[in-house]
Scaffold this motif. Structure first.
Motif, PDB file in Angstrom:
ATOM      1  N   LEU A 122       2.000   0.551  -2.252  1.00 45.33           N
ATOM      2  CA  LEU A 122       3.289   0.656  -1.569  1.00 45.33           C
ATOM      3  C   LEU A 122       3.110   0.832  -0.063  1.00 45.33           C
ATOM      4  O   LEU A 122       3.874   0.289   0.733  1.00 45.33           O
ATOM      5  CB  LEU A 122       4.092   1.818  -2.163  1.00 45.33           C
ATOM      6  CG  LEU A 122       4.675   1.583  -3.558  1.00 45.33           C
ATOM      7  CD1 LEU A 122       5.293   2.858  -4.108  1.00 45.33           C
ATOM      8  CD2 LEU A 122       5.716   0.463  -3.527  1.00 45.33           C
ATOM      9  N   ASP A 123       2.094   1.607   0.331  1.00 41.40           N
ATOM     10  CA  ASP A 123       1.810   1.777   1.761  1.00 41.40           C
ATOM     11  C   ASP A 123       1.449   0.435   2.400  1.00 41.40           C
ATOM     12  O   ASP A 123       1.904   0.116   3.511  1.00 41.40           O
ATOM     13  CB  ASP A 123       0.673   2.768   1.962  1.00 41.40           C
ATOM     14  CG  ASP A 123       1.091   4.202   1.674  1.00 41.40           C
ATOM     15  OD1 ASP A 123       2.298   4.473   1.687  1.00 41.40           O
ATOM     16  OD2 ASP A 123       0.193   5.044   1.437  1.00 41.40           O
ATOM     17  N   LEU A 124       0.637  -0.349   1.706  1.00 45.30           N
ATOM     18  CA  LEU A 124       0.252  -1.664   2.222  1.00 45.30           C
ATOM     19  C   LEU A 124       1.450  -2.600   2.296  1.00 45.30           C
ATOM     20  O   LEU A 124       1.596  -3.379   3.247  1.00 45.30           O
ATOM     21  CB  LEU A 124      -0.845  -2.272   1.343  1.00 45.30           C
ATOM     22  CG  LEU A 124      -2.220  -1.603   1.420  1.00 45.30           C
ATOM     23  CD1 LEU A 124      -3.162  -2.202   0.372  1.00 45.30           C
ATOM     24  CD2 LEU A 124      -2.813  -1.771   2.816  1.00 45.30           C
ATOM     25  N   LEU A 125       2.319  -2.527   1.313  1.00 46.51           N
ATOM     26  CA  LEU A 125       3.529  -3.348   1.319  1.00 46.51           C
ATOM     27  C   LEU A 125       4.434  -2.978   2.492  1.00 46.51           C
ATOM     28  O   LEU A 125       4.977  -3.858   3.172  1.00 46.51           O
ATOM     29  CB  LEU A 125       4.283  -3.190  -0.003  1.00 46.51           C
ATOM     30  CG  LEU A 125       3.693  -3.896  -1.222  1.00 46.51           C
ATOM     31  CD1 LEU A 125       4.411  -3.469  -2.490  1.00 46.51           C
ATOM     32  CD2 LEU A 125       3.786  -5.412  -1.055  1.00 46.51           C
ATOM     33  N   ASN A 126       4.594  -1.679   2.731  1.00 47.09           N
ATOM     34  CA  ASN A 126       5.411  -1.230   3.858  1.00 47.09           C
ATOM     35  C   ASN A 126       4.831  -1.706   5.183  1.00 47.09           C
ATOM     36  O   ASN A 126       5.561  -2.155   6.083  1.00 47.09           O
ATOM     37  CB  ASN A 126       5.525   0.299   3.856  1.00 47.09           C
ATOM     38  CG  ASN A 126       6.431   0.824   2.770  1.00 47.09           C
ATOM     39  OD1 ASN A 126       7.371   0.135   2.373  1.00 47.09           O
ATOM     40  ND2 ASN A 126       6.175   2.027   2.286  1.00 47.09           N
ATOM     41  N   GLU A 127       3.515  -1.615   5.305  1.00 50.66           N
ATOM     42  CA  GLU A 127       2.845  -2.045   6.536  1.00 50.66           C
ATOM     43  C   GLU A 127       3.021  -3.545   6.762  1.00 50.66           C
ATOM     44  O   GLU A 127       3.314  -3.990   7.877  1.00 50.66           O
ATOM     45  CB  GLU A 127       1.363  -1.698   6.463  1.00 50.66           C
ATOM     46  CG  GLU A 127       0.574  -2.065   7.707  1.00 50.66           C
ATOM     47  CD  GLU A 127      -0.892  -1.699   7.590  1.00 50.66           C
ATOM     48  OE1 GLU A 127      -1.702  -2.283   8.326  1.00 50.66           O
ATOM     49  OE2 GLU A 127      -1.234  -0.838   6.755  1.00 50.66           O
ATOM     50  N   SER A 128       2.862  -4.337   5.704  1.00 47.83           N
ATOM     51  CA  SER A 128       2.999  -5.788   5.817  1.00 47.83           C
ATOM     52  C   SER A 128       4.443  -6.184   6.111  1.00 47.83           C
ATOM     53  O   SER A 128       4.698  -7.103   6.901  1.00 47.83           O
ATOM     54  CB  SER A 128       2.528  -6.470   4.532  1.00 47.83           C
ATOM     55  OG  SER A 128       1.157  -6.218   4.303  1.00 47.83           O
ATOM     56  N   ALA A 129       5.388  -5.495   5.481  1.00 54.17           N
ATOM     57  CA  ALA A 129       6.798  -5.791   5.729  1.00 54.17           C
ATOM     58  C   ALA A 129       7.174  -5.474   7.173  1.00 54.17           C
ATOM     59  O   ALA A 129       7.894  -6.241   7.828  1.00 54.17           O
ATOM     60  CB  ALA A 129       7.668  -4.995   4.763  1.00 54.17           C
ATOM     61  N   ARG A 130       6.674  -4.353   7.688  1.00 59.26           N
ATOM     62  CA  ARG A 130       6.953  -3.965   9.069  1.00 59.26           C
ATOM     63  C   ARG A 130       6.343  -4.963  10.048  1.00 59.26           C
ATOM     64  O   ARG A 130       6.972  -5.351  11.039  1.00 59.26           O
ATOM     65  CB  ARG A 130       6.421  -2.557   9.329  1.00 59.26           C
ATOM     66  CG  ARG A 130       6.786  -1.994  10.693  1.00 59.26           C
ATOM     67  CD  ARG A 130       6.514  -0.500  10.759  1.00 59.26           C
ATOM     68  NE  ARG A 130       5.148  -0.172  10.374  1.00 59.26           N
ATOM     69  CZ  ARG A 130       4.827   0.463   9.257  1.00 59.26           C
ATOM     70  NH1 ARG A 130       5.766   0.833   8.406  1.00 59.26           N
ATOM     71  NH2 ARG A 130       3.562   0.751   8.985  1.00 59.26           N
TER      72      ARG A 130
END
Length: 214
Positions: free
Chosen positions: A47-55
């Motif tokens: 989820l942290d990686l997904l948030n980073e990629s989305a940002r």
């Protein structure tokens, strides 16, 4: 050095797609991992990686919308705070590039904003290992002077970008990589301005532009 509007639009689209491929691909990979992962700790990391990629994807889109598109409204000027936010969103996260914003003007003509953003993009990309990226602009009547300075442990400005900025590249040699440089050249030429670049062996990368945008 001129290319057709259709070809130039294709170059910009190719550049945009290239830059978005990595964060969007990371989103896709993260979702696939999340679907197969049941360990709570690993799911949290996904989820942290997904948030980073989305940002990262959102920041790139905001920057390119202002640098290449019609963001900033349909008026003749753009609030410089929008340009600052776009640059800081693109380069500011992670601490790799430190942004020095020295623009005191509250608003600048739209062509000048696009030149400033695209020069910042080129200079920021040249900071291969990170460093300092300083941006300044000052308006004097219908003339805007822009200075973008990059300094870091490793500076790499591709010769294609240098020659494209100076208008010395043949039409058939313009590539998606040079789209931002070609846009700068075109806007400055249309504004009866000039572009100056520090020497290839200089310890810093310095862009100086004068553009008449009235």
């Amino acid at each position: 050095m001129t290319i057709t509007p259709v070809d130039f639009a294709s170059l910009l689209c190719s550049r945009l797609c290239h830059d978005l491929l990595s964060p969007v691909g990371a989103l896709n990979n993260g979702l696939e991992l999340l679907a197969d992962e049941h360990d709570p700790e690993m799911r949290a990391r996904c989820l942290d990686l997904l948030n980073e990629s989305a940002r990262a994807s959102a920041n790139k889109l905001k920057f390119f919308r202002l640098a290449f598109g019609a963001a900033g409204g349909f008026g003749e000027t753009v609030d410089t705070r929008e340009a600052r936010a776009a640059i800081e969103g693109l380069f500011g996260e992670g601490g790799k590039v430190t942004i020095g914003w020295m623009v005191d003007e509250g608003a600048l003509p739209k062509p000048a904003i696009k030149v400033l953003l695209n020069l910042a993009l080129i200079a920021g990309d040249a900071l291969v290992r990170g460093g300092q990226l300083d941006i300044d602009a000052e308006a004097n009547g219908d003339k805007v002077e822009i200075v973008v300075r990059a300094e870091g442990p490793r500076l790499v400005l591709d010769q294609e970008l240098r020659t494209t900025l100076m208008g010395e590249l043949g039409d058939d040699a313009v590539t998606p990589r040079g789209a931002a440089a070609y846009l700068v050249h075109s806007l400055v030429a249309a504004g009866n301005g000039s572009v100056q670049i520090s020497d290839p062996d200089a310890p810093i990368l310095l862009f100086g532009v004068t553009i008449h945008a009235g």
